[in-house]
Design a protein around this motif. Structure first.
Motif, PDB file in Angstrom:
ATOM      1  N   VAL A 106      47.792  10.071 -27.502  1.00  0.00           N
ATOM      2  CA  VAL A 106      47.039  11.315 -27.382  1.00  0.00           C
ATOM      3  C   VAL A 106      46.039  11.409 -28.535  1.00  0.00           C
ATOM      4  CG1 VAL A 106      47.199  13.832 -27.374  1.00  0.00           C
ATOM      5  CG2 VAL A 106      48.975  12.461 -26.253  1.00  0.00           C
ATOM      6  N   LYS A 107      44.798  11.736 -28.208  1.00  0.00           N
ATOM      7  CA  LYS A 107      43.766  11.827 -29.241  1.00  0.00           C
ATOM      8  C   LYS A 107      44.098  12.943 -30.231  1.00  0.00           C
ATOM      9  CE  LYS A 107      38.765  12.013 -29.859  1.00  0.00           C
ATOM     10  NZ  LYS A 107      37.450  12.041 -29.194  1.00  0.00           N
ATOM     11  N   GLY A 108      43.979  12.623 -31.510  1.00  0.00           N
ATOM     12  CA  GLY A 108      44.294  13.584 -32.555  1.00  0.00           C
ATOM     13  C   GLY A 108      45.730  13.527 -33.028  1.00  0.00           C
ATOM     14  N   GLU A 109      46.561  12.715 -32.348  1.00  0.00           N
ATOM     15  CA  GLU A 109      47.993  12.634 -32.698  1.00  0.00           C
ATOM     16  C   GLU A 109      48.357  11.226 -33.161  1.00  0.00           C
ATOM     17  OE1 GLU A 109      49.755  15.132 -32.988  1.00  0.00           O
ATOM     18  OE2 GLU A 109      48.702  16.667 -31.808  1.00  0.00           O
ATOM     19  N   GLU A 110      47.409  10.527 -33.798  1.00  0.00           N
ATOM     20  CA  GLU A 110      47.666   9.159 -34.234  1.00  0.00           C
ATOM     21  C   GLU A 110      48.799   9.095 -35.268  1.00  0.00           C
ATOM     22  OE1 GLU A 110      43.342   9.416 -33.016  1.00  0.00           O
ATOM     23  OE2 GLU A 110      44.776  10.643 -34.106  1.00  0.00           O
ATOM     24  N   LYS A 111      48.787  10.022 -36.203  1.00  0.00           N
ATOM     25  CA  LYS A 111      49.811  10.014 -37.245  1.00  0.00           C
ATOM     26  C   LYS A 111      51.197  10.229 -36.643  1.00  0.00           C
ATOM     27  CE  LYS A 111      51.120  12.158 -41.637  1.00  0.00           C
ATOM     28  NZ  LYS A 111      50.773  13.202 -42.646  1.00  0.00           N
ATOM     29  N   GLY A 112      51.304  11.169 -35.719  1.00  0.00           N
ATOM     30  CA  GLY A 112      52.585  11.404 -35.053  1.00  0.00           C
ATOM     31  C   GLY A 112      53.020  10.215 -34.224  1.00  0.00           C
ATOM     32  N   THR A 113      52.047   9.514 -33.619  1.00  0.00           N
ATOM     33  CA  THR A 113      52.365   8.339 -32.821  1.00  0.00           C
ATOM     34  C   THR A 113      52.955   7.234 -33.684  1.00  0.00           C
ATOM     35  OG1 THR A 113      50.544   8.861 -31.303  1.00  0.00           O
ATOM     36  CG2 THR A 113      51.429   6.624 -31.226  1.00  0.00           C
ATOM     37  N   VAL A 114      52.346   7.015 -34.844  1.00  0.00           N
ATOM     38  CA  VAL A 114      52.863   6.000 -35.752  1.00  0.00           C
ATOM     39  C   VAL A 114      54.306   6.302 -36.135  1.00  0.00           C
ATOM     40  CG1 VAL A 114      52.659   5.011 -38.066  1.00  0.00           C
ATOM     41  CG2 VAL A 114      50.618   5.338 -36.686  1.00  0.00           C
ATOM     42  N   GLY A 115      54.587   7.550 -36.462  1.00  0.00           N
ATOM     43  CA  GLY A 115      55.944   7.931 -36.850  1.00  0.00           C
ATOM     44  C   GLY A 115      56.953   7.711 -35.737  1.00  0.00           C
ATOM     45  N   GLU A 116      56.606   8.132 -34.512  1.00  0.00           N
ATOM     46  CA  GLU A 116      57.558   7.993 -33.417  1.00  0.00           C
ATOM     47  C   GLU A 116      57.738   6.535 -33.004  1.00  0.00           C
ATOM     48  OE1 GLU A 116      55.972  10.543 -30.425  1.00  0.00           O
ATOM     49  OE2 GLU A 116      54.625   9.034 -29.569  1.00  0.00           O
ATOM     50  N   LEU A 117      56.685   5.723 -33.150  1.00  0.00           N
ATOM     51  CA  LEU A 117      56.822   4.307 -32.819  1.00  0.00           C
ATOM     52  C   LEU A 117      57.655   3.570 -33.860  1.00  0.00           C
ATOM     53  CD1 LEU A 117      53.303   3.357 -31.418  1.00  0.00           C
ATOM     54  CD2 LEU A 117      55.421   3.764 -30.155  1.00  0.00           C
ATOM     55  N   TYR A 118      57.507   3.941 -35.133  1.00  0.00           N
ATOM     56  CA  TYR A 118      58.384   3.378 -36.157  1.00  0.00           C
ATOM     57  C   TYR A 118      59.842   3.608 -35.778  1.00  0.00           C
ATOM     58  CZ  TYR A 118      55.334   1.979 -40.066  1.00  0.00           C
ATOM     59  OH  TYR A 118      54.454   1.327 -40.878  1.00  0.00           O
ATOM     60  N   ASP A 119      60.177   4.852 -35.470  1.00  0.00           N
ATOM     61  CA  ASP A 119      61.567   5.198 -35.144  1.00  0.00           C
ATOM     62  C   ASP A 119      62.035   4.454 -33.891  1.00  0.00           C
ATOM     63  OD1 ASP A 119      61.575   6.913 -37.297  1.00  0.00           O
ATOM     64  OD2 ASP A 119      61.175   8.708 -36.107  1.00  0.00           O
ATOM     65  N   LEU A 120      61.186   4.423 -32.868  1.00  0.00           N
ATOM     66  CA  LEU A 120      61.561   3.777 -31.615  1.00  0.00           C
ATOM     67  C   LEU A 120      61.765   2.282 -31.792  1.00  0.00           C
ATOM     68  CD1 LEU A 120      61.878   3.668 -28.509  1.00  0.00           C
ATOM     69  CD2 LEU A 120      59.378   3.430 -28.376  1.00  0.00           C
ATOM     70  N   PHE A 121      60.781   1.603 -32.371  1.00  0.00           N
ATOM     71  CA  PHE A 121      60.858   0.150 -32.485  1.00  0.00           C
ATOM     72  C   PHE A 121      61.959  -0.301 -33.429  1.00  0.00           C
ATOM     73  CE2 PHE A 121      56.061  -0.161 -31.361  1.00  0.00           C
ATOM     74  CZ  PHE A 121      56.376   0.003 -30.027  1.00  0.00           C
ATOM     75  N   GLU A 122      62.149   0.422 -34.531  1.00  0.00           N
ATOM     76  CA  GLU A 122      63.221   0.039 -35.455  1.00  0.00           C
ATOM     77  C   GLU A 122      64.583   0.214 -34.803  1.00  0.00           C
ATOM     78  OE1 GLU A 122      63.049  -1.408 -38.406  1.00  0.00           O
ATOM     79  OE2 GLU A 122      60.862  -1.471 -38.293  1.00  0.00           O
ATOM     80  N   SER A 123      64.734   1.261 -34.005  1.00  0.00           N
ATOM     81  CA  SER A 123      66.002   1.493 -33.304  1.00  0.00           C
ATOM     82  C   SER A 123      66.270   0.395 -32.284  1.00  0.00           C
ATOM     83  CB  SER A 123      65.971   2.863 -32.613  1.00  0.00           C
ATOM     84  OG  SER A 123      67.124   3.066 -31.827  1.00  0.00           O
ATOM     85  N   LEU A 124      65.270   0.035 -31.494  1.00  0.00           N
ATOM     86  CA  LEU A 124      65.441  -1.024 -30.493  1.00  0.00           C
ATOM     87  C   LEU A 124      65.691  -2.365 -31.173  1.00  0.00           C
ATOM     88  CD1 LEU A 124      62.564  -0.099 -27.998  1.00  0.00           C
ATOM     89  CD2 LEU A 124      65.016   0.158 -27.601  1.00  0.00           C
TER      90      LEU A 124
END
Length: 280
Positions: free
Chosen positions: A27-45
């Protein structure tokens, strides 16, 4: 990070894309939030798929459980364990954010891009496939801002000699063993040096003799991503079945039948609104 009016400018420590990794649109404007949620997701997987040598998550759970059972007033034992926990080596993150496409250079970009590099032994294709399979099965995305995830096994500078080298490295391991029917799926962002047709033609030149094009039911999809001055590439299966790895579409496809079964929808919503307003 500095914020401008209407545009978010993200400054990463690493400004270039270096594979292997995963391109994520958001989502445009939510790059910082995307990075955070992808860190959590990928590290968990990754923690479930690739165990770290000498690190046992179940052992940590037992350790935490034993703490709760001990006498809360045993201060000396508590301090000893806290010191031991501090001395344990930290687990290095196996993914890292490289960059975002939203900047003052491209204010009209409609599809922000985040690149998450993957460190060994993480395999970007296996990581993405695991997640999209989970989303298709459960309808749970585990992310809020992420749209599409595209794994890339390697990257290079966007010129023809580098493209040929990357293509051969990527293809030879996958297509050299048996006859393969495939299709090139090309996506170009913020790049105008090479045309789409030229890129597809050059990729086709690198394919082995046992590879044939299949537009109807390909065995594999050759994903080619061009972003600014960088090429990214990978080969995957079931790309269309998993809706081009768009997790939002996968979740919606799973959850929409449940919504319809429960009587939701435009007609039902309209009836509910009429009832609430006291109309027949």
């Amino acid at each position: 990070m500095s914020a401008g009016r209407g545009i978010t400018h993200l400054q990463w420590a690493k400004r270039t894309i270096e594979g292997p990794g995963i391109l994520a649109t958001c989502v445009k404007g939510e790059e910082k939030g995307t990075v955070g949620e992808l860190y959590d997701l990928f590290e968990s997987l990754a923690a479930d798929m690739w165990l770290i040598e000498g690190h046992d998550s179940s052992a940590n759970d037992r350790y935490r459980g034993s703490d709760a059972e001990e006498n809360e007033h045993d201060l000396e034992m508590q301090i000893t364990k806290e010191v031991a926990a501090l001395k344990r080596p930290k687990v290095e993150k196996r993914t890292s954010a490289c960059m975002s496409s939203i900047s003052s250079t491209y204010p009209d970009c409609l599809d922000p891009v985040i690149f998450m590099s993957c460190k060994p032994p993480v395999d970007s294709v296996k990581l993405v496939m695991k997640h999209v399979e989970n989303v298709q099965e459960t309808g749970v995305m585990r992310t809020k801002y992420t749209h599409r995830l595209t794994p890339v096994s390697g990257t290079c500078v966007a010129n023809l000699p580098e493209l040929h080298s990357l293509c051969r490295r990527t293809v030879i391991a996958y297509c050299a063993q048996e006859n393969t029917e495939g299709w090139v799926e090309l996506r170009v962002r913020n790049h105008n040096t090479l045309t789409r047709m030229k890129i597809i033609q050059e990729v086709a030149k690198c394919m082995p003799s046992n590879y044939t094009v299949d537009l109807d039911d390909p065995d594999v999809f050759i994903l080619v991503e061009v972003f600014k001055s960088t090429f990214g590439m990978n080969i995957v299966k079931d790309y269309y079945r998993f809706r081009k790895f768009n997790v939002m579409e996968l979740a919606n496809a799973h959850n929409e039948p449940e919504r319809i079964e429960k009587g939701a929808g435009r007609v039902q919503d309209k009836k509910q609104d009429d009832n609430d307003n006291g109309t027949a």
